[in-house]
Structures are given as structure tokens and as C-alpha cells.
Write a protein that holds these residues in place. Structure first.
Motif, mmCIF file in Angstrom:
data_model
loop_
_atom_site.group_PDB
_atom_site.id
_atom_site.type_symbol
_atom_site.label_atom_id
_atom_site.label_comp_id
_atom_site.label_asym_id
_atom_site.label_seq_id
_atom_site.Cartn_x
_atom_site.Cartn_y
_atom_site.Cartn_z
ATOM 1 N N ALA A 21 0.829 -1.214 0.000
ATOM 2 C CA ALA A 21 0.000 0.000 0.000
ATOM 3 C C ALA A 21 0.855 1.252 0.000
ATOM 4 O O ALA A 21 0.460 2.279 -0.548
ATOM 5 C CB ALA A 21 -0.926 -0.019 1.223
ATOM 6 N N GLN A 24 3.436 1.059 -3.808
ATOM 7 C CA GLN A 24 2.943 0.914 -5.175
ATOM 8 C C GLN A 24 2.450 2.236 -5.737
ATOM 9 O O GLN A 24 1.791 3.005 -5.031
ATOM 10 C CB GLN A 24 1.798 -0.102 -5.213
ATOM 11 C CG GLN A 24 2.237 -1.513 -4.903
ATOM 12 C CD GLN A 24 3.124 -2.086 -5.988
ATOM 13 O OE1 GLN A 24 2.876 -1.887 -7.166
ATOM 14 N NE2 GLN A 24 4.149 -2.808 -5.590
ATOM 15 N N GLN A 25 2.754 2.490 -6.983
ATOM 16 C CA GLN A 25 2.281 3.700 -7.640
ATOM 17 C C GLN A 25 0.892 3.524 -8.237
ATOM 18 O O GLN A 25 0.124 4.464 -8.309
ATOM 19 C CB GLN A 25 3.249 4.091 -8.752
ATOM 20 C CG GLN A 25 4.529 4.703 -8.238
ATOM 21 C CD GLN A 25 5.408 5.159 -9.370
ATOM 22 O OE1 GLN A 25 5.722 4.371 -10.254
ATOM 23 N NE2 GLN A 25 5.798 6.404 -9.359
ATOM 24 N N SER A 26 0.580 2.307 -8.677
ATOM 25 C CA SER A 26 -0.727 2.066 -9.278
ATOM 26 C C SER A 26 -1.797 1.987 -8.186
ATOM 27 O O SER A 26 -1.607 1.334 -7.150
ATOM 28 C CB SER A 26 -0.695 0.760 -10.060
ATOM 29 O OG SER A 26 -2.000 0.302 -10.272
ATOM 30 N N VAL A 28 -4.619 0.468 -8.342
ATOM 31 C CA VAL A 28 -5.152 -0.891 -8.240
ATOM 32 C C VAL A 28 -4.227 -1.772 -7.396
ATOM 33 O O VAL A 28 -4.684 -2.576 -6.577
ATOM 34 C CB VAL A 28 -5.359 -1.479 -9.649
ATOM 35 C CG1 VAL A 28 -5.965 -2.857 -9.561
ATOM 36 C CG2 VAL A 28 -6.253 -0.594 -10.474
ATOM 37 N N MET A 29 -2.905 -1.604 -7.574
ATOM 38 C CA MET A 29 -1.971 -2.380 -6.753
ATOM 39 C C MET A 29 -2.034 -1.950 -5.292
ATOM 40 O O MET A 29 -1.898 -2.772 -4.383
ATOM 41 C CB MET A 29 -0.545 -2.192 -7.279
ATOM 42 C CG MET A 29 -0.285 -2.823 -8.625
ATOM 43 S SD MET A 29 -0.420 -4.607 -8.629
ATOM 44 C CE MET A 29 1.061 -5.074 -7.763
ATOM 45 N N MET A 31 -4.701 -1.017 -3.811
ATOM 46 C CA MET A 31 -5.881 -1.699 -3.262
ATOM 47 C C MET A 31 -5.569 -3.146 -2.922
ATOM 48 O O MET A 31 -6.099 -3.701 -1.953
ATOM 49 C CB MET A 31 -7.029 -1.620 -4.277
ATOM 50 C CG MET A 31 -7.638 -0.244 -4.373
ATOM 51 S SD MET A 31 -8.606 -0.043 -5.868
ATOM 52 C CE MET A 31 -9.725 -1.416 -5.727
ATOM 53 N N MET A 32 -4.702 -3.771 -3.714
ATOM 54 C CA MET A 32 -4.317 -5.151 -3.400
ATOM 55 C C MET A 32 -3.600 -5.217 -2.051
ATOM 56 O O MET A 32 -3.790 -6.157 -1.281
ATOM 57 C CB MET A 32 -3.417 -5.702 -4.495
ATOM 58 C CG MET A 32 -4.146 -5.984 -5.784
ATOM 59 S SD MET A 32 -3.126 -6.939 -6.888
ATOM 60 C CE MET A 32 -4.358 -7.697 -7.916
ATOM 61 N N GLY A 33 -2.757 -4.209 -1.778
ATOM 62 C CA GLY A 33 -2.098 -4.161 -0.474
ATOM 63 C C GLY A 33 -3.100 -4.042 0.665
ATOM 64 O O GLY A 33 -2.981 -4.715 1.695
ATOM 65 N N MET A 74 -13.127 -2.756 -2.517
ATOM 66 C CA MET A 74 -12.832 -3.038 -3.911
ATOM 67 C C MET A 74 -13.818 -2.310 -4.837
ATOM 68 O O MET A 74 -13.411 -1.691 -5.826
ATOM 69 C CB MET A 74 -12.882 -4.538 -4.185
ATOM 70 C CG MET A 74 -12.221 -4.885 -5.496
ATOM 71 S SD MET A 74 -12.636 -6.499 -6.115
ATOM 72 C CE MET A 74 -14.252 -6.223 -6.795
ATOM 73 N N PHE A 78 -12.508 0.703 -7.287
ATOM 74 C CA PHE A 78 -12.567 0.636 -8.748
ATOM 75 C C PHE A 78 -13.424 1.759 -9.317
ATOM 76 O O PHE A 78 -13.123 2.298 -10.387
ATOM 77 C CB PHE A 78 -13.102 -0.721 -9.206
ATOM 78 C CG PHE A 78 -12.064 -1.797 -9.159
ATOM 79 C CD1 PHE A 78 -10.775 -1.547 -9.574
ATOM 80 C CD2 PHE A 78 -12.387 -3.061 -8.694
ATOM 81 C CE1 PHE A 78 -9.814 -2.536 -9.530
ATOM 82 C CE2 PHE A 78 -11.429 -4.056 -8.648
ATOM 83 C CZ PHE A 78 -10.142 -3.791 -9.056
ATOM 84 N N VAL A 81 -11.245 4.836 -9.260
ATOM 85 C CA VAL A 81 -10.238 4.760 -10.323
ATOM 86 C C VAL A 81 -10.880 5.042 -11.671
ATOM 87 O O VAL A 81 -10.331 5.774 -12.506
ATOM 88 C CB VAL A 81 -9.558 3.374 -10.329
ATOM 89 C CG1 VAL A 81 -8.573 3.279 -11.493
ATOM 90 C CG2 VAL A 81 -8.826 3.136 -9.035
ATOM 91 N N ASP A 91 -4.159 6.932 -13.561
ATOM 92 C CA ASP A 91 -4.377 5.699 -12.789
ATOM 93 C C ASP A 91 -3.218 5.442 -11.825
ATOM 94 O O ASP A 91 -3.038 4.341 -11.351
ATOM 95 C CB ASP A 91 -4.587 4.504 -13.720
ATOM 96 C CG ASP A 91 -3.340 4.190 -14.523
ATOM 97 O OD1 ASP A 91 -2.480 5.073 -14.626
ATOM 98 O OD2 ASP A 91 -3.232 3.065 -15.031
ATOM 99 N N MET A 92 -2.440 6.478 -11.554
ATOM 100 C CA MET A 92 -1.311 6.344 -10.635
ATOM 101 C C MET A 92 -1.478 7.319 -9.475
ATOM 102 O O MET A 92 -1.953 8.439 -9.675
ATOM 103 C CB MET A 92 0.005 6.654 -11.360
ATOM 104 C CG MET A 92 0.181 5.926 -12.664
ATOM 105 S SD MET A 92 0.832 4.289 -12.439
ATOM 106 C CE MET A 92 2.564 4.636 -12.451
ATOM 107 N N THR A 93 -1.028 6.890 -8.300
ATOM 108 C CA THR A 93 -1.209 7.740 -7.123
ATOM 109 C C THR A 93 -0.403 9.031 -7.245
ATOM 110 O O THR A 93 -0.849 10.081 -6.807
ATOM 111 C CB THR A 93 -0.760 6.991 -5.869
ATOM 112 O OG1 THR A 93 0.547 6.469 -6.082
ATOM 113 C CG2 THR A 93 -1.695 5.861 -5.524
#
Lengths: 101, 196
Positions: A21, A24-26, A28-29, A31-33, A74, A78, A81, A91-93
Motif C-alpha cells: 500500500a 505501489q504507484q498504481s 489498483v496495486m 488496493m491489493m495491499g 474493492m 474501482f 479509479v 491511474d497512478m497515485t
């Protein structure tokens, strides 16, 4: 098996999710964290229920709440995003950092 | 003995797959690594005797990760993983904070004097959960229901292409919405400008 081992597993998942979390710059990634961290909380809550207070249902209810939080995170993530990408092609932080100004 | 072996196998696998989420290059592989990690978490929950909740986690995560795979491939620049990809910022700082968190929480786990186990698990934990959610924990269930409803409204509002300002103008004073087709659906107003 013991409560400590389950909590250690949950802590490991939370630490890995925290790394994702924060690094990651993305979005979506990121959110995976967050989802990984919630997975760690599920393990800890289930262990607390079993090893500390199995006769009470509070641990199970906490798992239900966390599962709901995962679904909400989630879905809203999304949607945000999608809205961000539509309005600004972002789409990047790092490119969405003007919210802090 | 078997339970202990399963705990270690699924526990180590959950952590390894979780770590792979941030190491793999292919977005499809990343999503399924996260799914594998969650399936291992569900297996740990099943080992603790929570059959219903473990199964819910399995079913929900399979669906969620399949949806997530679609979004990953949509939004990520390297969907097939054909080239090495690194999209990090402050990697060293994040790693040190993460390791520090693990060490502090891990120390707390072994230093805290946890309470003794009070009572035993009910014969049917699922029945106990259902009875609690429909009884003393009804407020929790109602709150979750409202949260899910608000989520549905919020996600539709966020992801729809034409909002109220597109339909009624900037000051929302238009008497009739400017819709390409009646009902507020259809492409954005900017795309519809032209011979009509």
C-alpha cells in the motif's frame, strides 16, 4: 498451533500489505495491499475467536464485518479509479496527488 | 499433527503468495497470486473450525479476483507481463516501515499475556453466528446492509458517464434534461455535439 502463531501469520500479511500500500504507484496495486492487510485481520480475528473467546460470537461477527469491508473497498476503489481515469487519464497515485493541496 | 502441518503449509503459502503480489510482472499472475494468498487465509479459517466463514471467503475471493483481473488488465500498462515492470515509489522507506511494523507487532504478540480461553466453541458455530446476527448483533447486520446499499449508490454515481450536471447544466436550472436519448443514458454530451 497456538494463538501466537496465528497472530504472527496475520501480522506477516498485514506487514506485506502495508509494504504494497505504501510502495505501489498504481492505485489498483495499492488496493491489493489493503486487501492483504484485511486478510491478515481475518486470520487474527478467527484466532482470537478460537483461542480466547470461542463461546462468544464476537470474533465471527468481526470477520463478517471485515469481509464486507473488503467488498466495499474493492467496489468503491474501482469506481474511484474509473472516475479518475475518465476525468484526467490518471491511474497512478503520484499523478493524483493534487488532492493533498 | 495433520492440522499443524496444514497450518504451516497454508500459512507459509499465504505469506509467499502475498509477497509475490508485489514481485511479479504479469498483472494476471499478480491477481491470481493474491487469490492464492486469500485461499490460504480461508484454509486457516477452516482449520479453526469456521466452516461457513471460510467457504464465504473462498467464494467471495474467487469472484472478486476474477473481477479484479479484468480491471488490472484494463488499467495496467503491462497486462501480459512481457517486460519487467517496476512501479514503486519510496521502496526502501516502505520496506523499512513494513519490517518495523512486523517487528513491533510480533514483539507485542509474544510479550502480551493473553487471556485464558473462556469456554469452548459451540457445536454449530454457523448457527451461533446466524442467531447472533439476527438477534443481539442485528444492529451490526443492519449497518452492514446500509453500508452495502450506500456502496451500490456511490459506485454507480462514480462510474456513470453522465451526471446531473451533464444533464441539467452547470446550475441545474434546466427544466428538461439534455439527453441524447430519453432517460439519461447514452454517451456524454461532448461526444454528441454535432449535427443532430
Amino acid at each position: 498451533m497456538s494463538l501466537e502463531l496465528f497472530l504472527l501469520l496475520g501480522t506477516g500479511l498485514v506487514a506485506i500489505g502495508l509494504y504494497g500500500a505504501m510502495s505501489q504507484q498504481s492505485i489498483v496495486m495499492l488496493m491489493m495491499g489493503l486487501e492483504l492487510m484485511l486478510g491478515g485481520i481475518i486470520v487474527a480475528a478467527a484466532a482470537f475467536w478460537y483461542y480466547v473467546a470461542p463461546s462468544a460470537v464476537d470474533g465471527q461477527v468481526l470477520i463478517v464485518v471485515v469481509i464486507t469491508a473488503m467488498a466495499v473497498e474493492m467496489a468503491v476503489g474501482f469506481a474511484v479509479v474509473t472516475a479518475l481515469f475518465r476525468s484526467r487519464d490518471v491511474d497512478m497515485t503520484d499523478m493524483a496527488a493534487d488532492l493533498k493541496e | 499433527m495433520v492440522t499443524t502441518v496444514l497450518f504451516w503449509v497454508f500459512g507459509v503459502a499465504a505469506v509467499v503468495f502475498g509477497f509475490l503480489v508485489f514481485r511479479l510482472d504479469s498483472m494476471a499472475q499478480v491477481t491470481f497470486a493474491l487469490l492464492a494468498s486469500f485461499l490460504c487465509v480461508a484454509a486457516e479459517v477452516l482449520l479453526l473450525g469456521l466452516g461457513y466463514l471460510g467457504l464465504v471467503i473462498v467464494l467471495m475471493m474467487v469472484m472478486e479476483m476474477v473481477i479484479m483481473a479484468v480491471f488490472m488488465i484494463m488499467y495496467m500498462m503491462n497486462p501480459a507481463g512481457l517486460m519487467p515492470m517496476a512501479m514503486y515509489h519510496n521502496k526502501a522507506g516502505a520496506m523499512s516501515i513494513s519490517v518495523g511494523t512486523f517487528v513491533v507487532l510480533g514483539a507485542g504478540i509474544f510479550l502480551v499475556d493473553w487471556p485464558e480461553r473462556a469456554g469452548g466453541p459451540p457445536a454449530e458455530p454457523t448457527v451461533a453466528l446466524g442467531t447472533a446476527l439476527m438477534g443481539p448483533q442485528m444492529l451490526t447486520m443492519m449497518t452492514l446492509g446500509l453500508v452495502l446499499f450506500a456502496t451500490i449508490v456511490a459506485t454507480v454515481m462514480l462510474s456513470t458517464q453522465r451526471g446531473r450536471y451533464d444533464r441539467f447544466g452547470d446550475d441545474l436550472r434546466a427544466r428538461r434534461p439534455e439527453d441524447p436519448v430519453p432517460g439519461g443514458v447514452g454517451p456524454q454530451r461532448t461526444e454528441m455535439r454535432g449535427p443532430r
